[in-house]
Design an enzyme around this catalytic site. Structure first.
Site, PDB file in Angstrom:
ATOM      1  N   HIS A 147     -97.816 -22.951 -16.025  1.00 40.43           N
ATOM      2  CA  HIS A 147     -97.391 -22.920 -17.371  1.00 40.43           C
ATOM      3  C   HIS A 147     -97.850 -24.286 -18.092  1.00 40.43           C
ATOM      4  CE1 HIS A 147     -95.282 -22.654 -21.052  1.00 40.43           C
ATOM      5  NE2 HIS A 147     -95.217 -21.459 -20.814  1.00 40.43           N
ATOM      6  N   GLU A 204     -96.395 -26.118 -20.250  1.00 40.10           N
ATOM      7  CA  GLU A 204     -95.009 -26.948 -20.317  1.00 40.10           C
ATOM      8  C   GLU A 204     -94.914 -27.691 -18.906  1.00 40.10           C
ATOM      9  OE1 GLU A 204     -91.200 -25.072 -21.139  1.00 40.10           O
ATOM     10  OE2 GLU A 204     -90.422 -26.658 -19.930  1.00 40.10           O
ATOM     11  N   SER A 230     -90.414 -17.105 -29.887  1.00 36.86           N
ATOM     12  CA  SER A 230     -91.443 -17.198 -30.734  1.00 36.86           C
ATOM     13  C   SER A 230     -91.916 -15.896 -31.317  1.00 36.86           C
ATOM     14  CB  SER A 230     -92.849 -17.641 -29.853  1.00 36.86           C
ATOM     15  OG  SER A 230     -92.678 -16.964 -28.331  1.00 36.86           O
ATOM     16  N   CYS A 278     -83.166 -25.160 -21.951  1.00 32.92           N
ATOM     17  CA  CYS A 278     -82.941 -24.905 -23.573  1.00 32.92           C
ATOM     18  C   CYS A 278     -81.606 -24.492 -23.872  1.00 32.92           C
ATOM     19  CB  CYS A 278     -84.401 -24.245 -24.084  1.00 32.92           C
ATOM     20  SG  CYS A 278     -84.111 -24.044 -25.869  1.00 32.92           S
TER      21      CYS A 278
HETATM   22 FE1  F3S Z   1     -87.859 -25.646 -27.698  1.00 30.90          FE
HETATM   23 FE2  F3S Z   1     -86.046 -23.981 -26.565  1.00 30.90          FE
HETATM   24 FE3  F3S Z   1     -87.643 -23.408 -28.597  1.00 30.90          FE
HETATM   25  S1  F3S Z   1     -87.633 -25.447 -25.410  1.00 30.90           S
HETATM   26  S2  F3S Z   1     -89.599 -24.454 -28.390  1.00 30.90           S
HETATM   27  S3  F3S Z   1     -85.989 -24.726 -28.682  1.00 30.90           S
HETATM   28  S4  F3S Z   1     -87.280 -22.067 -26.790  1.00 30.90           S
END
Ligand code: F3S
Length: 282
Positions: A123, A125, A265, A194
């Protein structure tokens, strides 16, 4: 008629929202702009950006303009240096959570730790985070790859891809501790998962426990969408769909409670279209 319920957290996360805003603003100001790889892993979003004059290049050798937008997943210092060496202006959309993980990897490596990134080695990232460890580390979700290192470094730093599931990271860390904690060893664990995704996973799972069908809306190549779908699939019948058109009538037969959630996303409008089509179909 079945109950149709949306999870507590859907639509764009703050990182994706910010990345899209930066790209839109840049495209409006300059007319055209290139992005290095997909800014976010969602086809609908990328098509929308294309209409504004945003085009994607897969490799930095293919960049034609004098500026480049890098993705929300971040880039390694080597890649950043290569872009600057070509005198390109870099417009970064790296999410703050990803930057945090990159800084953690850099600090661990500088302090002499071998950096283990729990995540998908392919990936973007993860490749970027590992780049900040300056070659002093590896990425995997398989603890056997760590124990196969001979000799195993005495100082190990463990962090995670931002989109991983907290319980999976905790299990991995426990296994590494069992396998690697010996006299004089030092293990430094940093939670880089996250927070937005943590909440999203919890609300999706809570709904999956009550529903007899879950639809997870998001890109098929999106790591966080796939993690959410995998979690829900352990609890109830689950399908990952990109748009409302992907819903198959046979999935809905005999269902009493349909849950809908999304990856980070995915635009809220796409989730709403799924809700509307479900209402029509049932
Ligand atoms: Fe950042 Fe979490 Fe969105 S790492 S891009 S806030 S899924």
């Amino acid at each position: 008629m079945p109950r149709i319920e949306k999870a507590g957290k859907t639509g764009f996360c703050f990182g994706v929202k910010r990345a899209i805003e930066i790209v839109e603003k840049t495209a409006r100001e300059r007319g055209r702009i290139e992005t290095l790889g997909a800014v976010v892993h969602n086809q609908q979003v990328l098509h929308g950006l294309e209409q504004l004059g945003v085009s994607m290049v897969k490799d930095y050798a293919d960049i034609k303009g004098n500026a480049i937008v890098t993705s929300s997943h971040g880039v390694s210092p080597e890649l950043e240096a290569s872009l600057l060496a070509r005198n390109l202006e870099i417009v970064s959309t790296t999410c703050h959570n990803v930057s945090r993980a990159q800084t953690a990897a850099q600090k661990l490596a500088e302090a002499g730790f071998f950096v283990i990134v729990f995540g998908d080695a392919n990936h973007p990232e993860v490749k970027g985070i590992l780049g900040w460890a300056k070659g002093k580390g590896l990425a995997t979700t398989n603890e056997n790859e760590i124990t196969a290192i001979n000799p195993l470094p005495r100082k190990l730093g463990i962090l995670s891809q931002t989109t991983e599931v907290p319980s999976h990271f905790a299990e991995f860390v426990k296994k590494i501790i069992d396998l690697a904690l010996t006299k004089n060893s030092e293990i430094n664990i940093i939670d880089t998962i996250c927070h937005d995704l943590r909440e999203r996973q919890v609300t999706a799972l809570e709904l999956a426990h009550r529903a007899d069908l879950m639809l997870v809306v998001g890109g098929k190549s999106s790591a966080n969408t796939n993690r959410i779908a995998e979690l829900c699939a352990k609890v109830t019948e689950t399908h990952l769909i990109e748009t409302a058109n992907d819903i198959k009538p046979e999935w809905l037969k005999g269902k009493q409670h349909i849950g809908v959630t999304s990856g980070a996303s995915t635009a809220e409008e796409t989730v709403e279209e799924v809700m509307k089509r479900l209402e029509k179909m049932t």
